[in-house]
Structure formats: C-alpha cells, structure tokens
Scaffold this motif. Structure first.
Motif, PDB file in Angstrom:
ATOM      1  N   ASN A 129       0.862  -1.173   0.000  1.00 61.91           N
ATOM      2  CA  ASN A 129       0.000   0.000   0.000  1.00 61.91           C
ATOM      3  C   ASN A 129       0.906   1.234   0.000  1.00 61.91           C
ATOM      4  O   ASN A 129       2.134   1.114  -0.104  1.00 61.91           O
ATOM      5  CB  ASN A 129      -0.942   0.000   1.212  1.00 61.91           C
ATOM      6  CG  ASN A 129      -0.188  -0.221   2.520  1.00 61.91           C
ATOM      7  OD1 ASN A 129       0.803   0.448   2.785  1.00 61.91           O
ATOM      8  ND2 ASN A 129      -0.648  -1.180   3.320  1.00 61.91           N
ATOM      9  N   LYS A 130       0.325   2.404   0.104  1.00 58.78           N
ATOM     10  CA  LYS A 130       1.099   3.628   0.023  1.00 58.78           C
ATOM     11  C   LYS A 130       2.109   3.749   1.165  1.00 58.78           C
ATOM     12  O   LYS A 130       3.147   4.399   1.038  1.00 58.78           O
ATOM     13  CB  LYS A 130       0.167   4.844   0.016  1.00 58.78           C
ATOM     14  CG  LYS A 130      -0.675   4.956  -1.256  1.00 58.78           C
ATOM     15  CD  LYS A 130      -1.576   6.179  -1.237  1.00 58.78           C
ATOM     16  CE  LYS A 130      -0.756   7.450  -1.348  1.00 58.78           C
ATOM     17  NZ  LYS A 130      -1.621   8.655  -1.495  1.00 58.78           N
ATOM     18  N   GLU A 131       1.824   3.095   2.300  1.00 59.97           N
ATOM     19  CA  GLU A 131       2.716   3.159   3.451  1.00 59.97           C
ATOM     20  C   GLU A 131       3.897   2.207   3.307  1.00 59.97           C
ATOM     21  O   GLU A 131       5.032   2.548   3.639  1.00 59.97           O
ATOM     22  CB  GLU A 131       1.940   2.844   4.740  1.00 59.97           C
ATOM     23  CG  GLU A 131       1.021   3.956   5.189  1.00 59.97           C
ATOM     24  CD  GLU A 131       1.789   5.223   5.564  1.00 59.97           C
ATOM     25  OE1 GLU A 131       2.803   5.100   6.279  1.00 59.97           O
ATOM     26  OE2 GLU A 131       1.379   6.309   5.139  1.00 59.97           O
ATOM     27  N   THR A 132       3.641   1.000   2.818  1.00 58.91           N
ATOM     28  CA  THR A 132       4.690  -0.026   2.764  1.00 58.91           C
ATOM     29  C   THR A 132       5.500  -0.003   1.467  1.00 58.91           C
ATOM     30  O   THR A 132       6.653  -0.441   1.447  1.00 58.91           O
ATOM     31  CB  THR A 132       4.085  -1.427   2.935  1.00 58.91           C
ATOM     32  OG1 THR A 132       3.164  -1.681   1.857  1.00 58.91           O
ATOM     33  CG2 THR A 132       3.347  -1.538   4.258  1.00 58.91           C
ATOM     34  N   LEU A 133       4.908   0.502   0.385  1.00 54.97           N
ATOM     35  CA  LEU A 133       5.583   0.448  -0.913  1.00 54.97           C
ATOM     36  C   LEU A 133       6.954   1.127  -0.912  1.00 54.97           C
ATOM     37  O   LEU A 133       7.902   0.570  -1.489  1.00 54.97           O
ATOM     38  CB  LEU A 133       4.702   1.056  -2.001  1.00 54.97           C
ATOM     39  CG  LEU A 133       5.296   1.006  -3.422  1.00 54.97           C
ATOM     40  CD1 LEU A 133       5.523  -0.437  -3.854  1.00 54.97           C
ATOM     41  CD2 LEU A 133       4.393   1.734  -4.411  1.00 54.97           C
ATOM     42  N   ASP A 145      -3.428   5.433  -5.857  1.00 55.52           N
ATOM     43  CA  ASP A 145      -3.419   4.320  -4.904  1.00 55.52           C
ATOM     44  C   ASP A 145      -3.251   2.971  -5.595  1.00 55.52           C
ATOM     45  O   ASP A 145      -3.160   1.941  -4.922  1.00 55.52           O
ATOM     46  CB  ASP A 145      -4.724   4.301  -4.089  1.00 55.52           C
ATOM     47  CG  ASP A 145      -4.826   5.503  -3.158  1.00 55.52           C
ATOM     48  OD1 ASP A 145      -3.759   6.038  -2.793  1.00 55.52           O
ATOM     49  OD2 ASP A 145      -5.949   5.897  -2.803  1.00 55.52           O
ATOM     50  N   GLU A 146      -3.211   2.978  -6.918  1.00 56.47           N
ATOM     51  CA  GLU A 146      -3.120   1.723  -7.661  1.00 56.47           C
ATOM     52  C   GLU A 146      -1.663   1.335  -7.898  1.00 56.47           C
ATOM     53  O   GLU A 146      -0.871   2.126  -8.405  1.00 56.47           O
ATOM     54  CB  GLU A 146      -3.848   1.855  -8.996  1.00 56.47           C
ATOM     55  CG  GLU A 146      -3.871   0.558  -9.803  1.00 56.47           C
ATOM     56  CD  GLU A 146      -4.532   0.743 -11.154  1.00 56.47           C
ATOM     57  OE1 GLU A 146      -5.742   0.435 -11.252  1.00 56.47           O
ATOM     58  OE2 GLU A 146      -3.851   1.203 -12.098  1.00 56.47           O
ATOM     59  N   ILE A 147      -1.332   0.110  -7.532  1.00 57.13           N
ATOM     60  CA  ILE A 147       0.017  -0.432  -7.716  1.00 57.13           C
ATOM     61  C   ILE A 147      -0.063  -1.577  -8.720  1.00 57.13           C
ATOM     62  O   ILE A 147      -0.843  -2.520  -8.539  1.00 57.13           O
ATOM     63  CB  ILE A 147       0.594  -0.940  -6.385  1.00 57.13           C
ATOM     64  CG1 ILE A 147       0.652   0.191  -5.355  1.00 57.13           C
ATOM     65  CG2 ILE A 147       1.986  -1.552  -6.591  1.00 57.13           C
ATOM     66  CD1 ILE A 147       0.994  -0.271  -3.959  1.00 57.13           C
ATOM     67  N   ARG A 148       0.724  -1.488  -9.770  1.00 54.89           N
ATOM     68  CA  ARG A 148       0.750  -2.556 -10.771  1.00 54.89           C
ATOM     69  C   ARG A 148       2.160  -3.133 -10.870  1.00 54.89           C
ATOM     70  O   ARG A 148       3.142  -2.398 -10.983  1.00 54.89           O
ATOM     71  CB  ARG A 148       0.311  -2.034 -12.148  1.00 54.89           C
ATOM     72  CG  ARG A 148      -1.185  -1.775 -12.268  1.00 54.89           C
ATOM     73  CD  ARG A 148      -1.574  -1.339 -13.662  1.00 54.89           C
ATOM     74  NE  ARG A 148      -3.011  -1.164 -13.786  1.00 54.89           N
ATOM     75  CZ  ARG A 148      -3.863  -2.108 -14.168  1.00 54.89           C
ATOM     76  NH1 ARG A 148      -3.372  -3.326 -14.500  1.00 54.89           N
ATOM     77  NH2 ARG A 148      -5.154  -1.889 -14.253  1.00 54.89           N
ATOM     78  N   ILE A 149       2.243  -4.457 -10.833  1.00 58.92           N
ATOM     79  CA  ILE A 149       3.506  -5.173 -11.005  1.00 58.92           C
ATOM     80  C   ILE A 149       3.376  -6.050 -12.239  1.00 58.92           C
ATOM     81  O   ILE A 149       2.498  -6.912 -12.308  1.00 58.92           O
ATOM     82  CB  ILE A 149       3.856  -6.027  -9.773  1.00 58.92           C
ATOM     83  CG1 ILE A 149       3.999  -5.137  -8.535  1.00 58.92           C
ATOM     84  CG2 ILE A 149       5.139  -6.830 -10.008  1.00 58.92           C
ATOM     85  CD1 ILE A 149       4.259  -5.892  -7.254  1.00 58.92           C
ATOM     86  N   ALA A 194      -1.579  -5.125  -7.902  1.00 61.12           N
ATOM     87  CA  ALA A 194      -0.974  -5.897  -6.811  1.00 61.12           C
ATOM     88  C   ALA A 194      -1.323  -5.283  -5.462  1.00 61.12           C
ATOM     89  O   ALA A 194      -1.215  -4.067  -5.271  1.00 61.12           O
ATOM     90  CB  ALA A 194       0.532  -5.960  -6.983  1.00 61.12           C
ATOM     91  N   THR A 195      -1.750  -6.120  -4.545  1.00 54.91           N
ATOM     92  CA  THR A 195      -1.993  -5.698  -3.163  1.00 54.91           C
ATOM     93  C   THR A 195      -0.999  -6.361  -2.211  1.00 54.91           C
ATOM     94  O   THR A 195      -1.011  -6.082  -1.012  1.00 54.91           O
ATOM     95  CB  THR A 195      -3.418  -6.061  -2.727  1.00 54.91           C
ATOM     96  OG1 THR A 195      -3.619  -7.477  -2.889  1.00 54.91           O
ATOM     97  CG2 THR A 195      -4.441  -5.310  -3.565  1.00 54.91           C
ATOM     98  N   SER A 196      -0.166  -7.245  -2.749  1.00 58.57           N
ATOM     99  CA  SER A 196       0.883  -7.891  -1.958  1.00 58.57           C
ATOM    100  C   SER A 196       2.022  -8.269  -2.889  1.00 58.57           C
ATOM    101  O   SER A 196       1.876  -8.244  -4.118  1.00 58.57           O
ATOM    102  CB  SER A 196       0.349  -9.136  -1.240  1.00 58.57           C
ATOM    103  OG  SER A 196      -0.023 -10.134  -2.186  1.00 58.57           O
TER     104      SER A 196
END
Length: 518
Positions: free
Chosen positions: A382-386, A406-410, A415-417
């Motif tokens: 998430n925004k805190e851990t990324l 807020d969207e993370i793509r791998i 991706a949420t993990s």
C-alpha cells in the motif's frame, strides 16, 4: 543473459568447434562426429593434445576459461605440427579460428607423442605465467580474496589499515556475472584507470552451496547496492547501472537477517522486539557531547592516543567538547578526567530525509520497525509499505513496477501484496554516527553477498598519512576476525613454524649432500 541464452550460446560454440576441427580429429585417428558432441569432444581433445581431462572443468569456470582457451588453442596447433611463433600468435589473436583455417587448408601431421616442453624460453615463460594467473584467479574468485579496510565504520572491530583475507566459500562462492574481465582487480584497471570489464556478455546469478548461513552480527563483505558510480576513480556525473559483481565492495556487520523485524530506538537496535546484543569483540561507537569547566587543563593529545580515537573530536565552544565516535567504556572513562563535568551521548531526534526510505520521519538513531524480506514470504503493498520495498520489487528483482495514485501494478497486474524472490539483509557499521549503511540505502540482496572476513594478515596504522607515518600494529597480525573473547595474534606461532621449517630444510639438504658424497 538468461540460462537458456547461455545454453544456446554454449551449443553454438560446440558446433563451431566441430566445424573447425573435425578433420584434425580424423587425422588423429578419431571419428569426425566426436568433434561435435558437447563435453565429450573436449575430453577427446585433451587426450589428443596430451593434457589432463580435468581441464574441461576449468573451461566452464568464468574468467578462468579466458586464460585456458588460448593455452588449448596453442597446444592444439603444436600437436598438429604448427609450432612457429606466427602460428601461435595467429591462434590467439583470431580467437582460435586460425585452427579452422589449418583444418581446411593445411597439410597436417598428428604428433601423438610430441614433446610437451615449450619450444623456447619465451613460450616457457608465458606458459608458466599463464598457469600462475589461472591458479591465482581461481583462488581469488572462488576461495579467498584479499581486502583492505578503507573506512572507520567498523572501528575497534576492524581498523582502517587492516588487510583481510575474505572467504568466498563460507557463504557460497558466487560465479562472476561479468565473465570477460581482467583477473584479480575490481571495476578499474590500476594506473590506466579504465573499466576492467565488459558488460556483455553477462552470466546469470549463481552461487555454490554454502558452508554456513549469514548469522546476526556476522561481519560481511558485499557489493554496495546503491553504487551508481562510473568506477572507483570517477565521481558520478549521471547514474551508471553497474553489474552486481562490479559494484564497490563494502564491509559491515549484519544486524538483521531475512524474516527479522528491525527497529532502532535512541540508537539502540531491537530485533524482533528484543535488544540486539553484540559479541564481545564488537564495540559500538556513538557521538558524545562533553561539558568542560573551561579552567582545568585537558590534554586532548593524550586522550586521542589513550583512547585510539580515529574520528573527529575537539572543542566546539568555550565549555564544550565533541567526540564523534567513542565506545561506551571510553565515554565512562571521560567522566573521571578532571575538568570534564558531564558526558552526554548525542541522540538524534530531528527528521532526516536521507534516511531510508526517505518518506518517514526517521533518522540515524530512530527508525523502523522494518520487516527484512525473506525469500518466499509476502508483504502487503500500500502507500505506506511500498516505499520500503519499491527498490526490491523494481530494481533488485527486475519487475515492471508502476504506481498511479493508490493503484500499484507489477508487470501489468494490480498488486496488493508481493512475494519476495530472494533473501535480504540489513547491514550496519559499529560506528553508529559515521557509517554509510543500510540506514541510508536499505536492504542488501543475497546476490550482492561477496564473502566472510576471516583473517587479518597485516595491519598498518596511519596508512592514509603517508609512508613516513606508517607503523605496523604487531598485535593485530595473524588475528581472526570472529570468535569468542578478544582478538589474539598468532604471528609468533607463524614465525616459530617458519623457523622450524627452515631448520628442517637446512638439515635435510645437509644430510642429502653428505649421502651424495658417500
């Protein structure tokens, strides 16, 4: 280059070898197809040129094979009657393709029982030198590497001017990722100061089985993950993405291992909620502010010598002294010096954005908690851990990472993990306020690990002060880096053993001379 790419490359080399030598195999009484079978063709060739079959193993060892190939080309030419200096030079400068020319255009005679001695003194010297380089490079690359301590980040455990032997096999020897490189130097050729390697071709990461795992508080040599310099003699005018094995070598203490959770509170390290207890030989150093009455004379030169101070210290105000790096035991001794009224350890409280990952309100004395990535384990993204794992995901593990709000793509997928592909470590210096370490760049990937310092064979005090000011630290010669208790020098035992050998050799030779006369 991936493993599949290297397999194709090796297969191509075998085909080229077969095409260029099959007539020579036939001339020697072998079958033409034997020149095309991978590995087997090498075994046959060693038989034809009267060289040990185990040389084939050396041909598959990166860097070592660069020296062995020219030797085999020359030996092959000599075996088939091409013994002139011109033949040998052409064999080397054409990268062996001259053998193919001989194979198709020249009348050759196979000399099965040829004299293996070099045809002249020059070739004998070159052969001896090549063999010596092969052996030295093999030892340097896969067994033991010399290393010099350049900075005071591990001061009191390892001193500036310590010359170490670093074991490559304790944590598993790593094959070079830059197979075309000058032997026994790092990223730069001395004197000419140019790069010592080519980035292409490259080998995939591979490590031989280890004798032991990296444990907490082990002193470790590794490639500096944040190294983006051009080379050691030139400051970076831009970012340079260097091969892993050519990044600058660093030595630090492994504070946390994969799966640990590290936190630093007021300069004290906590691992998994418990205070980290360092071994007896480790002497962490901190900065201290010392109050002085301004009247009583204080001999700073005596303090510097008595406490073996290497970092900056001195008077910063009429009534204040600063010591940049002192072990706690020495700080306690300061309290007993007349005129010094108060000794206070400096604890940083202000936010420092140069501290990893650069988005937290952390500093060198207060940070975390941080989870140390372990292969096969996952973390929530998430925004805190990324920010903590952004470099791991995108740079160290080669994924395509994109963030949009807020969207993370791998690799194109939301991706949420994230599941880690390799282990990581947290490396710190014992000199807490003068060490460029994981607090600034973050995790050290497993593929950056070089080896374990095991032995101090020489130690020079004042190595950076000019040769006239050098002095040998005799008590540190031939001491082990790790172990229980305080370091103990084995130098005198080495001298006794050396004297015993020379005495034995003297009397043995004397006895032989006497027997020969009789």
């Amino acid at each position: 280059m991936e493993i599949s790419g290297w397999l194709i490359f090796i297969l191509l080399i075998q085909v080229i070898h077969g095409i260029g030598t099959w007539k020579l195999y036939v001339k020697a009484g072998r079958k033409s197809w034997e020149a095309f079978i991978p590995v087997y063709n090498g075994i046959v060739l060693m038989q034809l040129i009267n060289r040990p079959k185990w040389w084939i193993l050396l041909l598959f060892i990166p860097v070592i094979n660069l020296f062995l190939f020219p030797i085999i080309w020359i030996e092959t030419l000599r075996t088939f009657g091409k013994k002139s200096t011109v033949d040998m030079v052409l064999g080397v400068v054409t990268l062996g393709f001259y053998i193919a020319y001989v194979n198709y255009t020249q009348e050759t005679t196979y000399h099965a029982n040829r004299d293996l001695k070099a045809p002249n003194k020059t070739m004998d010297t070159l052969g001896s030198l090549s063999f010596a380089i092969v052996v030295a490079t093999l030892v340097h690359t896969y067994f033991i590497q010399p290393y010099t301590i350049p900075t005071s980040s591990l001061e009191k455990s390892l001193l500036v001017g310590d010359f170490l032997f670093v074991s490559k096999f304790h944590y598993g020897a790593r094959t070079p990722m830059t197979p075309i490189a000058a032997p026994m130097v790092h990223d730069t050729l001395p004197l000419v100061k140019v790069k010592s390697y080519t980035t292409k071709p490259s080998l995939p990461y591979f490590r031989f089985p280890a004798l032991q795992k990296i444990e907490r508080n082990d002193i470790v040599v590794f490639n500096w993950p944040a190294d983006t310099l051009f080379h050691m003699y030139k400051a970076a005018d831009k970012r340079y993405d260097k091969p892993i094995d050519k990044k600058t070598n660093y030595v630090k203490r492994c504070t946390a291992i994969p799966g640990d959770k590290i936190e630093i509170k007021d300069g004290i390290i906590f691992i998994n909620g418990k205070e980290s207890i360092l071994p007896e030989r480790a002497k962490p150093q901190y900065s201290y502010k010392v109050a002085w009455d301004g009247k009583t004379p204080v001999d700073l030169d005596y303090i510097k010598k008595e406490f073996s101070i290497t970092d900056a210290f001195g008077q910063i105000a009429k009534d204040t002294l600063i010591f940049s790096a002192l072990p706690q035991a020495y700080a306690e001794r300061l309290k007993n010096i007349p005129g010094l009224t108060k000794v206070e350890r400096i604890i940083h409280k202000e936010t420092d954005k140069t501290i990893f990952p650069g988005t937290k309100n952390w500093n060198v004395d207060n940070l975390g908690p941080i989870y140390i990535p372990e292969a096969g384990k996952s973390v929530e993204l998430n925004k805190e851990t990324l920010p903590l794992y952004k470099k791991v995901i995108g740079e160290y593990e080669g994924n395509d990472l994109k963030v949009n709000g807020d969207e993370i793509r791998i690799n194109g997928q939301i991706a949420t993990s994230y599941t880690f592909k390799q282990n990581y470590y947290w490396m710190m210096g014992d000199n807490r306020h003068n060490s460029l370490d994981s607090r600034y760049w973050g995790f050290v990937p497993a593929d950056h690990i070089v080896g374990k310092p095991i032995f101090i064979w020489m130690s020079i005090d004042g190595i950076n002060d000019g040769i006239k000011n050098w002095s040998i630290r005799w008590d540190r010669l031939f001491t082990t880096v790790s172990g229980e208790g305080q370091p103990q020098s084995y130098f005198k035992y080495f001298l006794f053993a050396l004297a015993a050998y020379f005495a034995f050799d003297y009397f043995r030779n004397k006895k032989k001379k006497k027997e020969n006369k009789e």
